[in-house]
Design a protein around this motif. Structure first.
Motif, PDB file in Angstrom:
ATOM      1  N   PHE A 260      19.538  22.824  22.279  1.00 29.38           N
ATOM      2  CA  PHE A 260      19.670  23.846  21.239  1.00 29.38           C
ATOM      3  C   PHE A 260      20.553  24.976  21.746  1.00 29.38           C
ATOM      4  O   PHE A 260      20.812  25.082  22.944  1.00 29.38           O
ATOM      5  CB  PHE A 260      18.305  24.405  20.842  1.00 29.38           C
ATOM      6  CG  PHE A 260      17.380  24.648  22.017  1.00 29.38           C
ATOM      7  CD1 PHE A 260      17.603  25.705  22.890  1.00 29.38           C
ATOM      8  CD2 PHE A 260      16.280  23.807  22.256  1.00 29.38           C
ATOM      9  CE1 PHE A 260      16.763  25.936  23.964  1.00 29.38           C
ATOM     10  CE2 PHE A 260      15.436  24.042  23.339  1.00 29.38           C
ATOM     11  CZ  PHE A 260      15.675  25.097  24.189  1.00 29.38           C
ATOM     12  N   GLU A 261      21.007  25.801  20.833  1.00 29.49           N
ATOM     13  CA  GLU A 261      21.776  26.981  21.197  1.00 29.49           C
ATOM     14  C   GLU A 261      20.770  28.087  21.520  1.00 29.49           C
ATOM     15  O   GLU A 261      19.844  28.333  20.750  1.00 29.49           O
ATOM     16  CB  GLU A 261      22.651  27.361  19.984  1.00 29.49           C
ATOM     17  CG  GLU A 261      23.381  28.683  20.075  1.00 29.49           C
ATOM     18  CD  GLU A 261      24.563  28.637  21.038  1.00 29.49           C
ATOM     19  OE1 GLU A 261      24.994  27.524  21.405  1.00 29.49           O
ATOM     20  OE2 GLU A 261      25.046  29.725  21.417  1.00 29.49           O
ATOM     21  N   THR A 263      19.028  31.644  21.786  1.00 27.96           N
ATOM     22  CA  THR A 263      19.086  32.827  20.922  1.00 27.96           C
ATOM     23  C   THR A 263      19.765  33.957  21.685  1.00 27.96           C
ATOM     24  O   THR A 263      19.846  33.933  22.926  1.00 27.96           O
ATOM     25  CB  THR A 263      17.676  33.305  20.528  1.00 27.96           C
ATOM     26  OG1 THR A 263      16.991  33.724  21.719  1.00 27.96           O
ATOM     27  CG2 THR A 263      16.878  32.212  19.846  1.00 27.96           C
ATOM     28  N   GLN A 266      17.485  35.351  24.235  1.00 25.22           N
ATOM     29  CA  GLN A 266      17.363  34.542  25.459  1.00 25.22           C
ATOM     30  C   GLN A 266      18.571  34.772  26.371  1.00 25.22           C
ATOM     31  O   GLN A 266      18.413  34.948  27.581  1.00 25.22           O
ATOM     32  CB  GLN A 266      17.265  33.046  25.099  1.00 25.22           C
ATOM     33  CG  GLN A 266      15.879  32.642  24.598  1.00 25.22           C
ATOM     34  CD  GLN A 266      15.870  31.221  24.023  1.00 25.22           C
ATOM     35  OE1 GLN A 266      16.791  30.826  23.308  1.00 25.22           O
ATOM     36  NE2 GLN A 266      14.830  30.461  24.328  1.00 25.22           N
ATOM     37  N   GLY A 292       6.280  30.937  21.260  1.00 27.40           N
ATOM     38  CA  GLY A 292       7.330  30.142  20.633  1.00 27.40           C
ATOM     39  C   GLY A 292       8.709  30.770  20.681  1.00 27.40           C
ATOM     40  O   GLY A 292       9.665  30.227  20.144  1.00 27.40           O
ATOM     41  N   SER A 293       8.843  31.919  21.344  1.00 29.04           N
ATOM     42  CA  SER A 293      10.150  32.581  21.363  1.00 29.04           C
ATOM     43  C   SER A 293      11.080  31.956  22.405  1.00 29.04           C
ATOM     44  O   SER A 293      12.248  32.311  22.484  1.00 29.04           O
ATOM     45  CB  SER A 293       9.984  34.083  21.613  1.00 29.04           C
ATOM     46  OG  SER A 293       9.296  34.304  22.818  1.00 29.04           O
ATOM     47  N   GLY A 294      10.542  31.041  23.221  1.00 30.83           N
ATOM     48  CA  GLY A 294      11.409  30.306  24.141  1.00 30.83           C
ATOM     49  C   GLY A 294      11.533  30.916  25.530  1.00 30.83           C
ATOM     50  O   GLY A 294      12.619  30.971  26.112  1.00 30.83           O
ATOM     51  N   LYS A 295      10.414  31.331  26.093  1.00 38.06           N
ATOM     52  CA  LYS A 295      10.447  31.918  27.431  1.00 38.06           C
ATOM     53  C   LYS A 295      10.776  30.874  28.497  1.00 38.06           C
ATOM     54  O   LYS A 295      11.431  31.180  29.492  1.00 38.06           O
ATOM     55  CB  LYS A 295       9.097  32.588  27.746  1.00 38.06           C
ATOM     56  CG  LYS A 295       8.840  33.809  26.863  1.00 38.06           C
ATOM     57  CD  LYS A 295       7.561  34.520  27.231  1.00 38.06           C
ATOM     58  CE  LYS A 295       6.329  33.762  26.815  1.00 38.06           C
ATOM     59  NZ  LYS A 295       6.206  33.584  25.345  1.00 38.06           N
ATOM     60  N   THR A 296      10.308  29.628  28.247  1.00 39.57           N
ATOM     61  CA  THR A 296      10.508  28.600  29.265  1.00 39.57           C
ATOM     62  C   THR A 296      11.996  28.394  29.575  1.00 39.57           C
ATOM     63  O   THR A 296      12.375  28.261  30.741  1.00 39.57           O
ATOM     64  CB  THR A 296       9.885  27.263  28.814  1.00 39.57           C
ATOM     65  OG1 THR A 296       8.603  27.543  28.247  1.00 39.57           O
ATOM     66  CG2 THR A 296       9.718  26.314  29.968  1.00 39.57           C
ATOM     67  N   PRO A 468      13.775  31.415  17.721  1.00 45.32           N
ATOM     68  CA  PRO A 468      14.862  30.443  17.578  1.00 45.32           C
ATOM     69  C   PRO A 468      15.178  30.208  16.102  1.00 45.32           C
ATOM     70  O   PRO A 468      14.285  30.277  15.257  1.00 45.32           O
ATOM     71  CB  PRO A 468      14.287  29.176  18.208  1.00 45.32           C
ATOM     72  CG  PRO A 468      13.319  29.668  19.219  1.00 45.32           C
ATOM     73  CD  PRO A 468      12.735  30.923  18.647  1.00 45.32           C
ATOM     74  N   ARG A 471      13.183  28.563  12.426  1.00 45.29           N
ATOM     75  CA  ARG A 471      11.716  28.556  12.380  1.00 45.29           C
ATOM     76  C   ARG A 471      11.244  29.102  11.045  1.00 45.29           C
ATOM     77  O   ARG A 471      11.778  30.087  10.549  1.00 45.29           O
ATOM     78  CB  ARG A 471      11.137  29.443  13.486  1.00 45.29           C
ATOM     79  CG  ARG A 471      11.396  28.950  14.867  1.00 45.29           C
ATOM     80  CD  ARG A 471      10.400  27.886  15.279  1.00 45.29           C
ATOM     81  NE  ARG A 471      10.850  27.244  16.505  1.00 45.29           N
ATOM     82  CZ  ARG A 471      10.637  27.747  17.702  1.00 45.29           C
ATOM     83  NH1 ARG A 471       9.962  28.855  17.828  1.00 45.29           N
ATOM     84  NH2 ARG A 471      11.081  27.131  18.759  1.00 45.29           N
ATOM     85  N   ASN A 579       2.626  22.786  23.878  1.00 44.37           N
ATOM     86  CA  ASN A 579       3.821  22.661  23.052  1.00 44.37           C
ATOM     87  C   ASN A 579       3.916  21.258  22.457  1.00 44.37           C
ATOM     88  O   ASN A 579       4.341  20.325  23.112  1.00 44.37           O
ATOM     89  CB  ASN A 579       5.039  22.965  23.939  1.00 44.37           C
ATOM     90  CG  ASN A 579       6.319  22.966  23.131  1.00 44.37           C
ATOM     91  OD1 ASN A 579       6.293  23.133  21.910  1.00 44.37           O
ATOM     92  ND2 ASN A 579       7.438  22.756  23.799  1.00 44.37           N
ATOM     93  N   ARG A 608       6.352  25.766  16.209  1.00 45.50           N
ATOM     94  CA  ARG A 608       7.283  25.312  17.235  1.00 45.50           C
ATOM     95  C   ARG A 608       8.348  24.366  16.723  1.00 45.50           C
ATOM     96  O   ARG A 608       9.001  23.694  17.493  1.00 45.50           O
ATOM     97  CB  ARG A 608       6.492  24.659  18.346  1.00 45.50           C
ATOM     98  CG  ARG A 608       5.484  25.627  18.871  1.00 45.50           C
ATOM     99  CD  ARG A 608       5.067  25.315  20.243  1.00 45.50           C
ATOM    100  NE  ARG A 608       4.661  26.550  20.860  1.00 45.50           N
ATOM    101  CZ  ARG A 608       5.049  26.932  22.053  1.00 45.50           C
ATOM    102  NH1 ARG A 608       5.853  26.201  22.743  1.00 45.50           N
ATOM    103  NH2 ARG A 608       4.628  28.064  22.536  1.00 45.50           N
TER     104      ARG A 608
HETATM  105  P1  ADP Z   1       7.066  30.313  24.711  1.00 45.66           P
HETATM  106  O1  ADP Z   1       7.902  31.534  24.654  1.00 45.66           O
HETATM  107  O2  ADP Z   1       5.850  30.420  23.857  1.00 45.66           O
HETATM  108  O3  ADP Z   1       6.739  29.891  26.127  1.00 45.66           O
HETATM  109  P2  ADP Z   1       8.510  27.834  24.712  1.00 45.66           P
HETATM  110  O4  ADP Z   1       9.405  28.180  25.826  1.00 45.66           O
HETATM  111  O5  ADP Z   1       7.400  26.902  24.995  1.00 45.66           O
HETATM  112  O6  ADP Z   1       7.934  29.156  24.059  1.00 45.66           O
HETATM  113  O7  ADP Z   1       9.407  27.309  23.516  1.00 45.66           O
HETATM  114  C1  ADP Z   1       8.843  26.885  22.297  1.00 45.66           C
HETATM  115  C2  ADP Z   1       9.662  25.764  21.681  1.00 45.66           C
HETATM  116  O8  ADP Z   1      10.897  26.247  21.209  1.00 45.66           O
HETATM  117  C3  ADP Z   1       9.969  24.639  22.618  1.00 45.66           C
HETATM  118  O9  ADP Z   1       9.816  23.435  21.937  1.00 45.66           O
HETATM  119  C4  ADP Z   1      11.429  24.877  22.983  1.00 45.66           C
HETATM  120  O10 ADP Z   1      12.077  23.688  23.317  1.00 45.66           O
HETATM  121  C5  ADP Z   1      11.963  25.472  21.716  1.00 45.66           C
HETATM  122  N1  ADP Z   1      13.089  26.392  21.892  1.00 45.66           N
HETATM  123  C6  ADP Z   1      13.248  27.320  22.863  1.00 45.66           C
HETATM  124  N2  ADP Z   1      14.388  28.013  22.688  1.00 45.66           N
HETATM  125  C7  ADP Z   1      14.963  27.544  21.567  1.00 45.66           C
HETATM  126  C8  ADP Z   1      16.172  27.843  20.850  1.00 45.66           C
HETATM  127  N3  ADP Z   1      17.000  28.803  21.274  1.00 45.66           N
HETATM  128  N4  ADP Z   1      16.429  27.143  19.731  1.00 45.66           N
HETATM  129  C9  ADP Z   1      15.584  26.186  19.297  1.00 45.66           C
HETATM  130  N5  ADP Z   1      14.458  25.824  19.919  1.00 45.66           N
HETATM  131  C10 ADP Z   1      14.128  26.499  21.046  1.00 45.66           C
END
Ligand code: ADP
Ligand code: MG
Length: 714
Positions: A260-261, A263, A266, A292-296, A468, A471, A579, A608
């Protein structure tokens, strides 16, 4: 009176009182002096007896005109009764089974009775009031116009506390209690000094006194917490860290591995981190973003930078489920690189390594293999495994990293950091060593800005304030009992379309029916059975809770991931981080048992993917407060909005288990006041800038060290 002497050396303390004092944490005279009233009763609002009404909670003052004790004929109870009169009328007071009352209260005594006004055939009365013999009403409060009411514990009354605290006050002076807040600051913010504040808070002459005193003590608390945090940061900043270097091109190339691209938020956060890596001092950064904001993905990028520079990275998560999930995500991302990067997993139940050398060893679909702990630790210590993911097991003494130049642990990441204590954080971040790793703390706990400024005062902040793309906003519905069936039909339709659902229950098993208060709360086991047999026989219902063995948990989660299970009944263990994007529905039973922040985290589990998520909330509570809170959940757009709501209406104390931060109820009140919190921050920064070692502020230093030994922020 000696402030550090024991309470029982100065006052008569009976055994049950001693126990109660212990429970309240009160040992010394000083402790008692700093035990503050919860509220005040205002004399001027006191009612004459003639004006009393049923339901009033009040203190009645008057003279005893009649007193007797008798046995009730039917129930063989003793009944003590007095009649108290003032200039306007009389009222009955009764006590059941307290025959000694007759020995204490005699005709002609002047008394103050505190209790609730009830009524029966013969008129109004007070049942089982607390009482106090006093010459005049003002005697009660030591001459104050407001009567202090202290938080009680079983065995100790507010009256006892007030009576004895008032005996301490005369021995308080400006010399035996020095004010830890510099005078300059008190003047600037118009705060009363310590001496006046103590007098004000225990014996205020007017509500303004009490309020000024509370404001001062609240400021003091917040100020010293912030100072402690900033001092910790100052100590960290004295240390050297690791030179993590990566070019912009290298990073941009790496970021292509994500399907994915990223945000903008991020990308910005990754840039903050790379900026920190470029400095000599260790990074101290908090990455805060809603579930779900994509911290990982941000963490993965940071890890890549460290590993690319030849160093190691450790990633700690609060549960095995999460650690394993992260392990798998890292494998997924890093396996796309041309050169394979070795990744290790350490939890209390197993150790794994990716990749496994021999194909037949690959006992898991992800290409990793089970290895012994000693083997894993060896490879970590010689630097062969650059990425180590795990639970608390990561901070055992036996986990060592190489110490040579150009090698070692350069990055420590803590996921869901509020689930760990400061000590655990310090331990992962190797805070005692000369050279310490960069630290990235991550949290999804939405907390109000004022609380963040206070407890995270030592961290630089990166916010993922953007979801992301694509959503959908979750549809949250508080479902009334009569519409339960309709909600199930909607869930059935979604599952038929291929979706899945969580059902969250507050407990694992049916409660012992003999235990009071435990009834009516749904349990995972019973609810799963009911759903499977009565509601959704055509689907597979699974169970997940904290008492399952790790292998069992993993199996259930694998089945759920593979859609062999469509409905997963679980306790709030799924709260953190799990997740599974195909799960778009969450049912929460017994919602009144969860805090707002927790409910928000729970519903985050199903936000998610780009599909429409739903959250169905059930509650058996009729309380107005619960209804309002849940209505806020229906409306709120973000966790932060909810956190501010919680702070305003419930007190931050109930937010995300705020007690763990060691902030008192009064300090929490202060967090409603952004100006005060910012002032405390400004002043603590100023002091440390002008006088880094606090040599010119000995009282501040003393207070800081005594605070350190008391509060551990855990
Ligand atoms: P959290 O911030 O709660 O730890 P996660 O890192 O688990 O969130 O990410 C939640 C979901 O969103 C995962 O399935 C991840 O692959 C997806 N994700 C993360 N960043 C993006 C993005 N920029 N665009 C689309 N999906 C994303
Ligand atoms: Mg996460």
């Amino acid at each position: 009176m000696e402030m550090d002497s024991l309470i029982e050396e100065n006052f008569r303390v009976l055994a049950p009182q001693k126990k109660a004092l212990g429970k309240l944490g009160l040992k010394t005279v000083r402790d008692l002096l700093f035990y503050f009233p919860a509220r005040y009763e205002n004399f001027s609002e006191r009612k004459n007896i003639v004006d009393l009404q049923e339901g009033d909670k009040t203190t009645v003052y008057g003279k005893i005109v009649e007193a007797k004790t008798q046995r009730t004929r039917t129930k063989r109870m003793s009944l003590s009764q007095i009649i108290v009169g003032d200039l306007t009328g009389t009222i009955n007071a009764v006590w059941f089974n307290q025959p000694y009352i007759a020995n204490i209260l005699k005709i002609g005594d002047k008394v103050a009775l505190t209790g609730k006004i009830a009524s029966n055939k013969s008129g109004l009365y007070i049942a089982n009031p607390t009482f106090e013999k006093v010459d005049s009403y003002a005697d009660l409060s030591g001459g104050s116009a407001l009567l202090a009411v202290y938080p009680e514990a079983r065995g100790i009354t507010s009256r006892w506390l007030r009576f004895n605290i008032q005996k301490i006050l005369p021995s308080v002076s400006r010399t035996n209690l020095q004010d830890p807040i510099p005078e300059r600051i008190l003047k600037k913010y118009h705060l009363p000094d310590l001496y006046s504040s103590l007098i004000y808070i225990h014996t205020p002459q007017n509500p303004g006194d009490a309020e000024a005193a509370r404001k001062r003590f609240a400021f003091e608390e917040i100020f010293f917490i912030q100072l402690t945090r900033l001092k910790e940061r100052q100590e960290r900043d004295k240390k050297h860290s690791f030179a993590v270097k990566i070019t912009k091109k290298e990073m941009d190339d790496f970021l292509k591995i994500f399907p994915f691209e990223l945000t903008a938020a991020q990308k910005k956060s990754i840039n903050h981190i790379l900026g920190d890596f470029g400095k000599k001092t260790p990074m101290s950064r908090l990455l805060e973003g809603d579930v779900g904001s994509g911290k990982t993905a941000v963490a993965v990028a940071a890890v890549y930078a460290a590993v690319k520079s030849g160093y190691q990275a450790a990633y700690m998560a609060p549960t095995e489920i999460l650690a394993r999930q992260h392990f798998q995500s890292f494998i997924e991302y890093f396996s796309q690189l041309r050169l394979t990067t070795k990744i290790g997993l350490i939890t209390s139940s197993e150790c794994r390594k990716y990749p496994s050398k021999v194909a037949f060893e690959r006992d898991k679909g992800d290409g990793s293999t089970h290895i012994s702990k000693s083997q894993l630790l060896k490879w970590v210590e010689n630097g062969e495994i650059p990425i180590l993911i795990g639970t608390h097991s990561l901070i055992q003494k036996s986990v060592k990293f190489p110490a040579e130049d150009g090698k070692g642990l350069a990055l420590a990441i803590i996921d869901e950091q509020h689930r760990f204590g400061t000590k655990q954080r310090a331990s992962l971040a190797r805070e005692k060593s000369e050279r310490i790793p960069h630290l990235l703390s991550m949290t999804a706990t939405p907390i109000p800005r004022t609380l963040a400024l206070t407890i995270y005062g030592d961290l630089d902040l990166s916010l993922l304030d953007e979801m992301p793309a694509g959503r959908r906003k979750i549809i949250t519905a508080v479902v009334p009992p009569e519409q339960r069936g309709r909600a199930y039909e909607q869930i059935r339709a979604e599952i038929k379309n291929g979706r899945q659902a969580f059902v969250i229950c507050p407990r694992i098993e049916e409660p012992d029916p003999d235990k009071l208060g435990a009834l009516n709360v749904k349990s995972v086991k019973e609810e799963a059975k009911r759903l499977q047999t009565e509601i959704f026989p055509e689907f597979e219902v699974g169970i997940l809770h904290g008492k399952l063995k790790p292998a069992e948990k993993e199996e259930v989660l694998d089945d759920f991931r593979g859609n062999k299970i469509q409905i997963l009944a679980a306790t709030s263990v799924v709260e953190v981080g799990v997740n599974i994007p195909n799960t778009t529905m969450i049912v929460i039973e017994g919602a009144e048992r969860f805090g707002l922040a927790q409910l928000h985290q729970l519903r985050g589990r199903v936000m998610r993917s780009s599909r429409q998520p739903y959250c169905f909330i059930f509650t058996d509570s009729d309380s107005q407060k619960t209804k309002q809170r849940l209505a806020a959940l229906e409306k709120a757009r973000s966790g932060f909005e909810l956190a501010e709501y919680d702070l305003k209406f419930r007190g931050a104390g109930e937010l995300s288990g705020a007690k763990q931060w060691g902030i008192s109820d009064m300090g929490m009140e202060a967090l409603k006041n952004l100006k005060m919190v910012e002032a405390a921050r400004l002043e603590s920064q100023k002091i440390l800038k002008q006088d880094p070692e606090l040599e010119k502020h000995p009282l501040v230093l003393k207070r800081l060290s005594s605070q350190k030994s008391k509060i551990h922020f855990e």
